[in-house]
Design a protein around this motif. Sequence first.
Motif, PDB file in Angstrom:
ATOM      1  N   ALA A 108     -13.075   5.587  23.270  1.00 45.23           N
ATOM      2  CA  ALA A 108     -12.886   4.412  24.120  1.00 45.23           C
ATOM      3  C   ALA A 108     -13.997   3.406  23.874  1.00 45.23           C
ATOM      4  O   ALA A 108     -15.099   3.748  23.431  1.00 45.23           O
ATOM      5  CB  ALA A 108     -12.866   4.828  25.588  1.00 45.23           C
ATOM      6  N   ALA A 109     -13.695   2.140  24.178  1.00 46.79           N
ATOM      7  CA  ALA A 109     -14.682   1.081  24.000  1.00 46.79           C
ATOM      8  C   ALA A 109     -14.418  -0.029  25.006  1.00 46.79           C
ATOM      9  O   ALA A 109     -13.341  -0.123  25.603  1.00 46.79           O
ATOM     10  CB  ALA A 109     -14.627   0.531  22.576  1.00 46.79           C
ATOM     11  N   GLU A 125     -15.240  -8.030  19.371  1.00 45.86           N
ATOM     12  CA  GLU A 125     -16.404  -7.144  19.385  1.00 45.86           C
ATOM     13  C   GLU A 125     -16.232  -6.122  20.505  1.00 45.86           C
ATOM     14  O   GLU A 125     -15.844  -6.474  21.630  1.00 45.86           O
ATOM     15  CB  GLU A 125     -17.692  -7.944  19.587  1.00 45.86           C
ATOM     16  CG  GLU A 125     -17.963  -8.917  18.445  1.00 45.86           C
ATOM     17  CD  GLU A 125     -19.215  -9.750  18.673  1.00 45.86           C
ATOM     18  OE1 GLU A 125     -19.651  -9.867  19.850  1.00 45.86           O
ATOM     19  OE2 GLU A 125     -19.754 -10.280  17.694  1.00 45.86           O
ATOM     20  N   LEU A 126     -16.515  -4.873  20.165  1.00 46.21           N
ATOM     21  CA  LEU A 126     -16.356  -3.775  21.114  1.00 46.21           C
ATOM     22  C   LEU A 126     -17.622  -2.937  21.169  1.00 46.21           C
ATOM     23  O   LEU A 126     -18.239  -2.667  20.126  1.00 46.21           O
ATOM     24  CB  LEU A 126     -15.179  -2.876  20.699  1.00 46.21           C
ATOM     25  CG  LEU A 126     -13.802  -3.508  20.562  1.00 46.21           C
ATOM     26  CD1 LEU A 126     -12.810  -2.482  20.013  1.00 46.21           C
ATOM     27  CD2 LEU A 126     -13.326  -4.052  21.896  1.00 46.21           C
ATOM     28  N   ALA A 132     -21.753   6.502  18.408  1.00 47.23           N
ATOM     29  CA  ALA A 132     -21.150   5.505  17.528  1.00 47.23           C
ATOM     30  C   ALA A 132     -20.227   6.196  16.530  1.00 47.23           C
ATOM     31  O   ALA A 132     -20.576   7.245  15.982  1.00 47.23           O
ATOM     32  CB  ALA A 132     -22.239   4.739  16.783  1.00 47.23           C
ATOM     33  N   PRO A 133     -19.041   5.651  16.280  1.00 43.09           N
ATOM     34  CA  PRO A 133     -18.115   6.275  15.330  1.00 43.09           C
ATOM     35  C   PRO A 133     -18.609   6.149  13.904  1.00 43.09           C
ATOM     36  O   PRO A 133     -19.233   5.155  13.523  1.00 43.09           O
ATOM     37  CB  PRO A 133     -16.817   5.485  15.543  1.00 43.09           C
ATOM     38  CG  PRO A 133     -17.270   4.147  16.021  1.00 43.09           C
ATOM     39  CD  PRO A 133     -18.494   4.411  16.854  1.00 43.09           C
ATOM     40  N   VAL A 134     -18.321   7.164  13.134  1.00 40.35           N
ATOM     41  CA  VAL A 134     -18.655   7.150  11.712  1.00 40.35           C
ATOM     42  C   VAL A 134     -17.383   6.854  10.931  1.00 40.35           C
ATOM     43  O   VAL A 134     -16.312   7.387  11.230  1.00 40.35           O
ATOM     44  CB  VAL A 134     -19.242   8.508  11.268  1.00 40.35           C
ATOM     45  CG1 VAL A 134     -19.619   8.467   9.793  1.00 40.35           C
ATOM     46  CG2 VAL A 134     -20.468   8.845  12.112  1.00 40.35           C
ATOM     47  N   GLY A 163     -23.076   1.211  17.388  1.00 41.22           N
ATOM     48  CA  GLY A 163     -22.389   1.279  18.676  1.00 41.22           C
ATOM     49  C   GLY A 163     -21.532   0.065  18.968  1.00 41.22           C
ATOM     50  O   GLY A 163     -20.636   0.123  19.804  1.00 41.22           O
ATOM     51  N   ARG A 164     -21.827  -1.048  18.299  1.00 40.94           N
ATOM     52  CA  ARG A 164     -21.007  -2.256  18.466  1.00 40.94           C
ATOM     53  C   ARG A 164     -20.129  -2.425  17.233  1.00 40.94           C
ATOM     54  O   ARG A 164     -20.621  -2.507  16.102  1.00 40.94           O
ATOM     55  CB  ARG A 164     -21.855  -3.497  18.689  1.00 40.94           C
ATOM     56  CG  ARG A 164     -21.044  -4.794  18.727  1.00 40.94           C
ATOM     57  CD  ARG A 164     -21.780  -5.913  19.419  1.00 40.94           C
ATOM     58  NE  ARG A 164     -21.923  -5.668  20.857  1.00 40.94           N
ATOM     59  CZ  ARG A 164     -22.482  -6.525  21.712  1.00 40.94           C
ATOM     60  NH1 ARG A 164     -22.935  -7.688  21.283  1.00 40.94           N
ATOM     61  NH2 ARG A 164     -22.579  -6.227  22.987  1.00 40.94           N
TER      62      ARG A 164
END
Length: 341
Positions: A108-109, A125-126, A132-134, A163-164
């Motif tokens: 989720a973001a 931008e999220l 943070a996704p890889v 993270g963004r």
Amino acid sequence: MSHRIALNFEDGVTRFIDCKDGEKVLDAAFRQRINLPMDCSDGVCGTCKCRAESGRYDLGDDYIDDALTADEAADGLVLTCQMVPSSDCVIAVPVASGLCKTGHASFAATVSGIVPQGDAAIVLELDVDGDAPVFLPGQYVNIGVPGSGQHRSYSFSSLPGQGRLSFLIKRVPGGLMSSWLDRAAVGARVELTGPLGSFYLRDVQRPVLMLAGGTGLAPFLSMLEVAAGRGALPPMHLVYGVTRDADLVLVEQLEAFAARVPGFGFTTVVADAASSHPRTGWVTQHLPEQALNGGDVDIYLCGPPPMVDAVRHHLDEVGIKPASFHYEKFTPSQPAQERAA
């Protein structure tokens, strides 16, 4: 010490695992509940054969030739039951993720920015909840459109592991995502699934030519963010083609990359013959001969299907066979009311 291993499955799903120093990939995957194909785990059957697309590793000598021939090993094929990485690696797994008891990862973001780029595009931008996704630079994610029960696919334009996240989204009048973004506000919540896709930047070992059509620029922004952190690389050139002058967005980011990334340059092209832009017409009319490097070049192309087909035809016509050619076709989503009919 551990190494990050990207497992790219046949159905486009990518999952990342950590492999401890001296640990075999098959063991690391099982430890993290991903059941890669195997029968013997002793280098005898060849069932665990995959392709290493990047990274350094050792296969040892405890497998038999019937499981993996010398020619196959030289061509990048590996046995995951014997492969011990000595760096981060990308491995293509020739089965669907579901067969390995894994699948799409969801997260989720929160919307942190919605930045219009005229009437051409929107930068979304999220901020991600939690870790943070890889992802691999160039890959995409499915973003759920709140309240619709549907999703749309967009390439990351940001640096992996942050993270963004950012996305360059084509503005489609009446489009499902475009319509939602027109009324969405900072703080809105979205669900994402991914990463996905086999279009990503490989190890840069020779000159690179990048070809972007419209918002197909997005994955190259992510690739260039990664390139900016890798130091000296072979030359990289981007040709960015759009339909109208107004579609030429985020050029200032490309200028910043040209200042930050040694050996990087870019060319912009506008298809509209009435444009006052210095270069009009099709991307194929403005491919720098130097960037083609006589065929000793890796070409990456992201754009609409006609552009992909035109570039492939052009390369055949001029007799250029690149060392590798990676492409991703995309089509803008139809207006929401048309899809609902």
